[in-house]
Design an enzyme around this catalytic site. Structure first.
Site, PDB file in Angstrom:
ATOM      1  N   LYS A  92       0.833  -1.214   0.000  1.00 38.45           N
ATOM      2  CA  LYS A  92       0.000   0.000   0.000  1.00 38.45           C
ATOM      3  C   LYS A  92       0.865   1.261   0.000  1.00 38.45           C
ATOM      4  CE  LYS A  92      -1.896   1.723   3.983  1.00 38.45           C
ATOM      5  NZ  LYS A  92      -1.575   3.139   4.121  1.00 38.45           N
ATOM      6  N   ASN A  93       1.847   1.293   0.908  1.00 37.45           N
ATOM      7  CA  ASN A  93       2.609   2.529   1.075  1.00 37.45           C
ATOM      8  C   ASN A  93       3.615   2.787  -0.049  1.00 37.45           C
ATOM      9  OD1 ASN A  93       1.170   3.091   3.315  1.00 37.45           O
ATOM     10  ND2 ASN A  93       2.836   2.751   4.785  1.00 37.45           N
ATOM     11  N   CYS A 142      -5.862  13.132  12.766  1.00 42.15           N
ATOM     12  CA  CYS A 142      -6.327  11.781  12.481  1.00 42.15           C
ATOM     13  C   CYS A 142      -6.211  10.966  13.759  1.00 42.15           C
ATOM     14  CB  CYS A 142      -5.524  11.145  11.360  1.00 42.15           C
ATOM     15  SG  CYS A 142      -3.899  10.628  11.833  1.00 42.15           S
ATOM     16  N   ARG A 199      -0.041  14.673  13.058  1.00 43.01           N
ATOM     17  CA  ARG A 199       0.480  14.443  11.706  1.00 43.01           C
ATOM     18  C   ARG A 199       0.438  15.664  10.782  1.00 43.01           C
ATOM     19  NH1 ARG A 199      -1.407   8.497   9.799  1.00 43.01           N
ATOM     20  NH2 ARG A 199       0.492   8.524   8.627  1.00 43.01           N
ATOM     21  N   ASP A 215       4.219   0.809  12.030  1.00 40.83           N
ATOM     22  CA  ASP A 215       3.050   0.138  11.436  1.00 40.83           C
ATOM     23  C   ASP A 215       2.933  -1.333  11.851  1.00 40.83           C
ATOM     24  OD1 ASP A 215       2.307   2.455  10.221  1.00 40.83           O
ATOM     25  OD2 ASP A 215       2.904   1.883   8.194  1.00 40.83           O
ATOM     26  N   ARG A 253      -9.105  -0.385   4.410  1.00 41.81           N
ATOM     27  CA  ARG A 253      -8.273   0.672   3.815  1.00 41.81           C
ATOM     28  C   ARG A 253      -6.918   0.115   3.386  1.00 41.81           C
ATOM     29  NH1 ARG A 253      -6.548   5.009   7.410  1.00 41.81           N
ATOM     30  NH2 ARG A 253      -5.135   5.099   5.655  1.00 41.81           N
TER      31      ARG A 253
END
Ligand code: UD1
Length: 420
Positions: A22-23, A116, A121, A304, A396
């Protein structure tokens, strides 16, 4: 809203194919804005953040064609240079269009992300870097409004190591006039993957993967074809799952070279790990051992993976200290793990986890992406049924997680609204 029901206690056995990262995919999709030619991407994961990015690109006027794991993108003519609030609020990484739009079109308007679940952030470093390259930037009606005739190369040292900040500046610098040096750059493998695509598009970049990246700006970039790297966080999550349940899991299309700190910690916890060029196998017998750790920038242990390794520690033999150094407020999963019977005490950015011999299933709520993954791991290990609410967070960032887990023996099912 969909929920997951997990009946814990099953050992995991079998093979899982790891999806594209994803990243890496998010900045790479945004990098296609840097050229009018066609860019073809393979191994794009099927998840909501990718859908959101493709929607954003389409709204800008980009031609997007998706065929399973391949995406063909052509940004020859745009009809908007604006990333609206509706999309940015659901995905902060939308800020990644700022650098490419500004560099190629001389203008961009991107809604400010706001707060968030895992903390403040801010994007001040993205803005500071682009200003150093000559951009005129101000905040107007909640938007970052940036203008520059042509960006100019600069030496930029960010105040902290920022992943998307490095990516935004790297992309912008490819089309700037002259040389840009990014100091204190992030070294994450996803940045290397992005740089490799940019180089295939004609960019002149060296030093990616180190904390000093040098970019010689070029007049224009051209089309390219690229395969997105495997998701190291997805791989790490499944390895935590097998360490928590016991069993034998083979991960195909994985990249063990990017998993160093995670594999080290899982070995310490008692997971037997074998690796090959594109696979990782994890085998677990008995109870995991408590494994303290501290999150930090790559190549250290990733933030993460913090929630998932903490979930493993809740059933480990012993006590472990978990220190989160990247994000404030990234312990939202703790209260939910406690509902399953975990013993965790938080003191500032540290959590002390005392392993219990058995978690007991309960109703819990997902609060952010990786917190959701930690609840899945805990639910798989717990006795009885765990219902996880708000799993849109999980969707997500994980590509078909429940079907991948079902295929290796987990009892996990998605409950849609009608089935509640
Ligand atoms: C990226 C990852 C995310 C991961 C994080 C840290 C993507 C799409 N997301 O997020 O999954 O958890 O890296 O590995 O790749 N900061 C500032 N000002 C800025 C930028 C960052 O103060 O302008 C701070 C942040 O608040 C945070 C720290 O720097 O405390 C690191 O954040 P950063 O690396 O930028 O995270 P993201 O790129 O948003």
């Amino acid at each position: 809203m969909d929920k997951l029901r997990i009946t814990g206690g099953q050992r995991l056995h079998g093979e899982i194919t790891v999806s594209g990262a994803k990243n890496a995919a998010l900045p790479i999709l945004c990098a296609t804005l840097l050229t009018a030619d066609t860019v073809t991407l393979h191994n794009a994961p099927e998840l909501r953040d990718i859908d959101t990015t493709l929607k954003l690109l389409s709204q800008l006027g980009v031609h997007v064609e998706r065929n399973a794991e391949s995406v063909t993108i052509r940004a020859n003519e745009l009809n908007s240079l604006e990333a609206p609030y509706e999309l940015v609020k659901t995905m902060r990484a939308s800020i990644l269009v700022l650098g490419p739009l500004l560099a190629r079109f001389g203008e961009a308007r991107v809604s400010l992300p706001g707060g968030c679940a895992i903390g403040q952030r801010p994007v001040d470093q993205h803005i500071k870097g682009l200003e150093a390259m000559g951009a005129d930037i101000h905040i107007e009606h909640g938007f970052v409004v940036a203008k520059a005739k042509r960006l100019k190369g600069a030496v930029i040292r960010t105040d902290m190591v920022t992943v998307t900040g490095t990516e935004n500046l790297l992309m912008a610098a490819t089309l700037a006039e002259g040389e840009t040096i990014l100091e204190n750059a992030a070294r994450e493998p996803e940045i290397v993957d992005l740089a490799e695509l940019l180089i295939a598009m004609g960019a002149k970049i060296s030093g990616h993967g180190t904390d000093r990246i040098t970019i010689q700006g070029v007049e224009r970039l051209h089309g390219a074809e690229h395969t997105i790297m495997p998701d190291r966080i997805e791989a790490g999550t499944f390895l935590c799952a097998v360490a928590a349940t016991g069993g034998d899991l083979m991960l195909r299309r994985a990249c063990p070279d990017t998993l160093g700190a995670t594999l080290d910690k899982l070995r310490e916890a008692g997971l037997h790990i074998e690796t090959g060029p594109d696979w990782v196998r994890g085998t677990m017998y008995g109870r995991p051992k408590a494994t303290g750790f501290r999150t930090s920038e790559y190549p250290s242990f990733p933030t993460d993976m913090q929630a998932q390794l903490m979930a493993l520690n809740t059933i480990a033999d012993g006590t472990a200290m978990v220190v989160e150094t990247i994000f404030e407020n990234r312990f939202m999963h703790v209260q939910e793990l406690i509902r399953l019977g975990a013993q965790i005490e938080i003191d500032g950015n540290a959590a002390v986890v005392t392993g219990v011999s058995q978690l007991l299933g309960a109703r819990v709520m997902a609060t952010d992406l990786r917190a959701s993954a930690s609840l899945v791991i805990a639910g798989l290990a717990a006795k009885g049924d765990t219902i996880i609410e708000r799993i849109y967070h999980l969707d997500r960032g994980y590509d078909r997680m429940e079907s991948k887990l079902q295929a290796v023996g987990a009892q996990i099912e998605r409950l849609t609204k009608e089935e509640e």
